[in-house]
Design a protein around this motif. Structure first.
Motif, mmCIF file in Angstrom:
data_model
loop_
_atom_site.group_PDB
_atom_site.id
_atom_site.type_symbol
_atom_site.label_atom_id
_atom_site.label_comp_id
_atom_site.label_asym_id
_atom_site.label_seq_id
_atom_site.Cartn_x
_atom_site.Cartn_y
_atom_site.Cartn_z
ATOM 1 N N ASN A 137 0.802 -1.304 0.000
ATOM 2 C CA ASN A 137 -0.060 0.075 -0.010
ATOM 3 C C ASN A 137 0.876 1.295 0.054
ATOM 4 O OD1 ASN A 137 -3.053 -1.052 0.591
ATOM 5 N ND2 ASN A 137 -1.684 -2.185 1.918
ATOM 6 N N TRP A 138 2.079 1.113 -0.334
ATOM 7 C CA TRP A 138 3.055 2.115 -0.192
ATOM 8 C C TRP A 138 2.629 3.676 -0.942
ATOM 9 C CZ3 TRP A 138 7.665 2.428 2.461
ATOM 10 C CH2 TRP A 138 8.397 3.583 2.060
ATOM 11 N N THR A 139 2.348 3.511 -2.121
ATOM 12 C CA THR A 139 1.971 4.764 -2.670
ATOM 13 C C THR A 139 0.723 5.458 -2.237
ATOM 14 O OG1 THR A 139 0.745 3.495 -4.436
ATOM 15 C CG2 THR A 139 2.850 4.142 -5.281
ATOM 16 N N GLN A 140 -0.183 4.858 -1.683
ATOM 17 C CA GLN A 140 -1.499 5.402 -0.998
ATOM 18 C C GLN A 140 -1.301 5.644 0.342
ATOM 19 O OE1 GLN A 140 -5.329 3.429 -1.467
ATOM 20 N NE2 GLN A 140 -6.151 4.771 -0.458
ATOM 21 N N LEU A 141 -0.396 5.043 1.095
ATOM 22 C CA LEU A 141 -0.056 5.358 2.411
ATOM 23 C C LEU A 141 0.662 6.554 2.447
ATOM 24 C CD1 LEU A 141 -0.716 4.412 5.287
ATOM 25 C CD2 LEU A 141 1.390 2.721 5.109
ATOM 26 N N ILE A 142 1.706 6.686 1.811
ATOM 27 C CA ILE A 142 2.635 8.085 1.635
ATOM 28 C C ILE A 142 1.795 9.304 1.506
ATOM 29 C CG2 ILE A 142 4.671 6.773 1.191
ATOM 30 C CD1 ILE A 142 4.370 8.200 -1.669
ATOM 31 N N THR A 143 0.733 9.221 1.062
ATOM 32 C CA THR A 143 -0.343 10.483 1.166
ATOM 33 C C THR A 143 -1.151 10.463 2.600
ATOM 34 O OG1 THR A 143 -2.408 9.255 0.285
ATOM 35 C CG2 THR A 143 -0.793 10.095 -1.503
ATOM 36 N N TYR A 144 -0.874 9.644 3.411
ATOM 37 C CA TYR A 144 -1.519 9.966 4.803
ATOM 38 C C TYR A 144 -0.148 9.940 5.631
ATOM 39 C CZ TYR A 144 -5.903 8.587 3.099
ATOM 40 O OH TYR A 144 -6.983 8.352 2.050
ATOM 41 N N LYS A 209 10.301 -13.671 -2.695
ATOM 42 C CA LYS A 209 9.758 -14.009 -3.680
ATOM 43 C C LYS A 209 9.442 -12.907 -4.764
ATOM 44 C CE LYS A 209 8.325 -18.183 -1.655
ATOM 45 N NZ LYS A 209 7.114 -19.103 -1.364
ATOM 46 N N GLU A 210 9.542 -13.361 -6.226
ATOM 47 C CA GLU A 210 9.159 -12.574 -7.280
ATOM 48 C C GLU A 210 8.118 -11.738 -7.040
ATOM 49 O OE1 GLU A 210 8.006 -13.823 -11.441
ATOM 50 O OE2 GLU A 210 10.293 -13.309 -11.666
ATOM 51 N N GLU A 211 6.989 -12.417 -6.236
ATOM 52 C CA GLU A 211 5.488 -11.877 -6.328
ATOM 53 C C GLU A 211 5.456 -10.481 -5.742
ATOM 54 O OE1 GLU A 211 4.098 -13.647 -2.032
ATOM 55 O OE2 GLU A 211 3.953 -15.074 -3.940
ATOM 56 N N ILE A 212 6.585 -10.079 -4.762
ATOM 57 C CA ILE A 212 6.441 -8.758 -4.137
ATOM 58 C C ILE A 212 6.717 -7.693 -5.257
ATOM 59 C CG2 ILE A 212 7.381 -9.722 -1.980
ATOM 60 C CD1 ILE A 212 9.695 -8.169 -2.613
ATOM 61 N N LEU A 213 7.223 -8.173 -6.365
ATOM 62 C CA LEU A 213 7.347 -6.906 -7.624
ATOM 63 C C LEU A 213 6.043 -6.479 -7.802
ATOM 64 C CD1 LEU A 213 10.118 -8.384 -9.824
ATOM 65 C CD2 LEU A 213 10.455 -7.013 -7.662
ATOM 66 N N THR A 214 5.036 -6.922 -7.364
ATOM 67 C CA THR A 214 3.660 -6.412 -7.655
ATOM 68 C C THR A 214 3.070 -5.342 -7.061
ATOM 69 O OG1 THR A 214 2.401 -8.227 -6.634
ATOM 70 C CG2 THR A 214 2.874 -8.749 -8.817
ATOM 71 N N TYR A 215 3.816 -5.260 -5.790
ATOM 72 C CA TYR A 215 3.517 -4.245 -4.703
ATOM 73 C C TYR A 215 3.564 -2.832 -5.045
ATOM 74 C CZ TYR A 215 3.345 -8.039 -1.514
ATOM 75 O OH TYR A 215 3.112 -9.334 -0.771
ATOM 76 N N SER A 216 2.797 -1.885 -4.699
ATOM 77 C CA SER A 216 2.969 -0.419 -5.080
ATOM 78 C C SER A 216 4.374 0.035 -4.739
ATOM 79 C CB SER A 216 1.844 0.333 -4.586
ATOM 80 O OG SER A 216 1.911 0.698 -3.136
ATOM 81 N N TYR A 217 5.212 -0.322 -3.939
ATOM 82 C CA TYR A 217 6.262 0.130 -3.487
ATOM 83 C C TYR A 217 7.290 0.215 -4.553
ATOM 84 C CZ TYR A 217 10.993 0.630 -1.428
ATOM 85 O OH TYR A 217 12.438 0.784 -1.274
#
Length: 474
Positions: A137-144, A209-217
């Motif tokens: 949730n990085w990109t949205q959370l940094i707006t809070y 694992k590679e799956e974390i590359l889908t995270y918004s960070y």
């Protein structure tokens, strides 16, 4: 004295005896083995919930509403209403809302209440779930900013205090420096370059694992990464570009794909890798003649302008190839190829028309194979003549493999014709005397023009078309 029901039935059951007898059914060694298995299953369950798939929506909805029901109680009282397993499940529900109008815990004041609840039932494996929650949730959370600080401080403190030996938790502890604040992304990029790790292997830097590359960070990471790459063009090569495209394929974020691909296309080095960039971009985004695929409501005006510039640029690359193929493979005509190449950057779209044999012939030409499906209109008859239809501003130009003449239509006129298209002759609506441009019969130095009509490929036809272009389509 009357008999009671037990005496009548001769039933003298004693629960305490049952418990005593039951307790002796299994030997002590068996019970110890069962207890150990139970403990092992609980630990396995803990790890699975910490690292595995997200729990079902039903489970998260249940725990979400349970928290909403007790969140107003004092923290000690609220904590008594939850087990550790429920708190673990509640962490998964931080970014969940049953309906669009319901509060999301992570982005609301509920985070102030839920963090003390998490601390009261703390287990080290929570660190994994919280870290993934942050990265996801990085990109949205940094707006809070306040909530961002609450969560990152909890993760940092827990990581600092961890003294266990679980490998999966240790990997999180060692990577928290990349997720401390909004500037931490730059540290991640620095270490990728320092350790020569390609962007599509970024997960290996933090042992995940590679799956974390889908995270918004990693959306933020990619945008900063491409900015650095474009500022250091000596870092660019075919391998680096291929790793970027592989990352985008894994990441699956449309906005990040648009911004990254546009940045590469608009760069000073793009001409060196034109074939690679063209092929990968069309695979990721789609044909540049499909404008809607190159737009997104999530982009800023600046980003939309950059994306549109990139779309036009790659469209011109593709149009160049289509023109080359038509005037080299379907008909060998160097003069017409040279003429239309001058207008490459102004051409909006190109379509081919012809028989099915030529359709399959073009499909086998690797340079344009992926575009043939959407840019080729088959005739109902097996005519040998093919046509290339060139859309340029308010006009449509039709060239044929049988040379003859160039046919010029206003777009509105052509749309009516094309709706009823079945065979090549349907594209030749103008009679031989309907000229778009021709020399004046009394004065060869004076040229007569019309908005629509034919221009024959005789003599110095390039000058006649250019005269028409200067008047109507400049």
């Amino acid at each position: 004295m009357p008999l009671n029901e037990r005496e009548i039935l001769n039933w003298y059951f004693n629960p305490s005896n049952m418990k005593s007898f039951g307790g002796r059914i299994f030997e002590d060694s068996t019970k110890r083995s069962l207890d150990a298995s139970k403990k092992e299953l609980m630990e396995l369950s803990d790890k699975t919930l910490g690292n595995g798939k997200i729990p079902t929506s039903k489970k998260m909805e249940e725990i979400y509403w349970k928290f909403q029901g007790f969140k107003h109680l004092p923290i000690s009282e609220c904590a008594r209403r939850f087990t550790r397993r429920e708190v673990r499940l509640l962490i998964w529900a931080f970014d969940y809302a049953p309906a669009a109008t319901d509060n999301i815990i992570l982005f609301s004041n509920d985070l102030d209440t839920v963090i003390p609840l998490v601390k009261s039932h703390w287990k080290d494996s929570f660190l994994i779930t919280l870290w993934k929650l942050l990265a996801r949730n990085w990109t949205q959370l940094i707006t809070y900013p306040r909530n961002f600080k609450l969560l990152t401080e909890l993760i940092a403190k827990s990581a600092y205090e961890y003294n266990g030996n679980r490998t999966d938790i240790e990997k999180i502890v060692l990577s928290t420096g990349y997720f401390e604040n909004t500037q931490s992304v730059q540290h991640f990029i620095r270490d990728l370059f320092r350790k020569s790790i390609p962007i599509d292997k970024a997960h290996e830097l933090v042992g995940q694992k590679e799956e974390i590359l889908t995270y918004s960070y990693f959306s933020v990471l990619m945008r900063s990464y491409i900015t650095r790459i474009n500022g250091q063009t000596n870092s660019i090569n075919k391998t680096v570009l291929e790793s970027i495209y592989r990352f985008l394929l894994i990441h699956k974020n449309n906005d990040t794909t648009l911004i990254t691909c546009a940045s590469i296309i608009n760069s000073t080095y793009s001409h060196q890798y034109q074939d690679l960039i063209k092929a990968e971009t069309i695979t990721l985004i789609g044909d540049p003649n499909s404008k809607h695929k190159w737009q997104s409501s999530g982009l800023s005006k600046f980003e939309l302008d950059a994306t549109e510039r990139a779309r036009k640029k790659i469209n011109s690359w593709l149009n160049k190839v289509l023109i080359d193929v038509f005037f080299e493979k379907l008909v060998q005509d160097k003069r017409r190829k040279i003429y239309w190449t001058k207008y490459i950057e102004k051409i909006d779209d190109i379509i081919f028309c012809g028989n099915r044999y030529n359709y399959y012939y073009l499909k086998n030409i690797q340079r344009i194979s992926k575009q043939v499906e959407s840019r080729y209109k088959c005739t109902s008859r097996n005519q040998s003549t093919c046509a290339i239809i060139i859309f340029l501003r308010e006009y449509v130009f039709v060239e044929f493999t049988d040379v003859g003449a160039l046919y010029i239509y206003l777009k509105n006129t052509f749309e009516t014709i094309f709706k009823q298209f079945n065979e090549i002759d349907d594209l030749k609506k103008w009679k031989p005397n309907h000229y778009a441009c021709r020399n004046h019969p009394a004065d060869p130095n004076y040229i007569l023009t019309n908005k629509e009509g034919r221009i024959t490929h005789q003599g110095n036809w390039e000058n006649r078309i250019e005269s028409w272009m200067n008047r109507y389509n400049d």
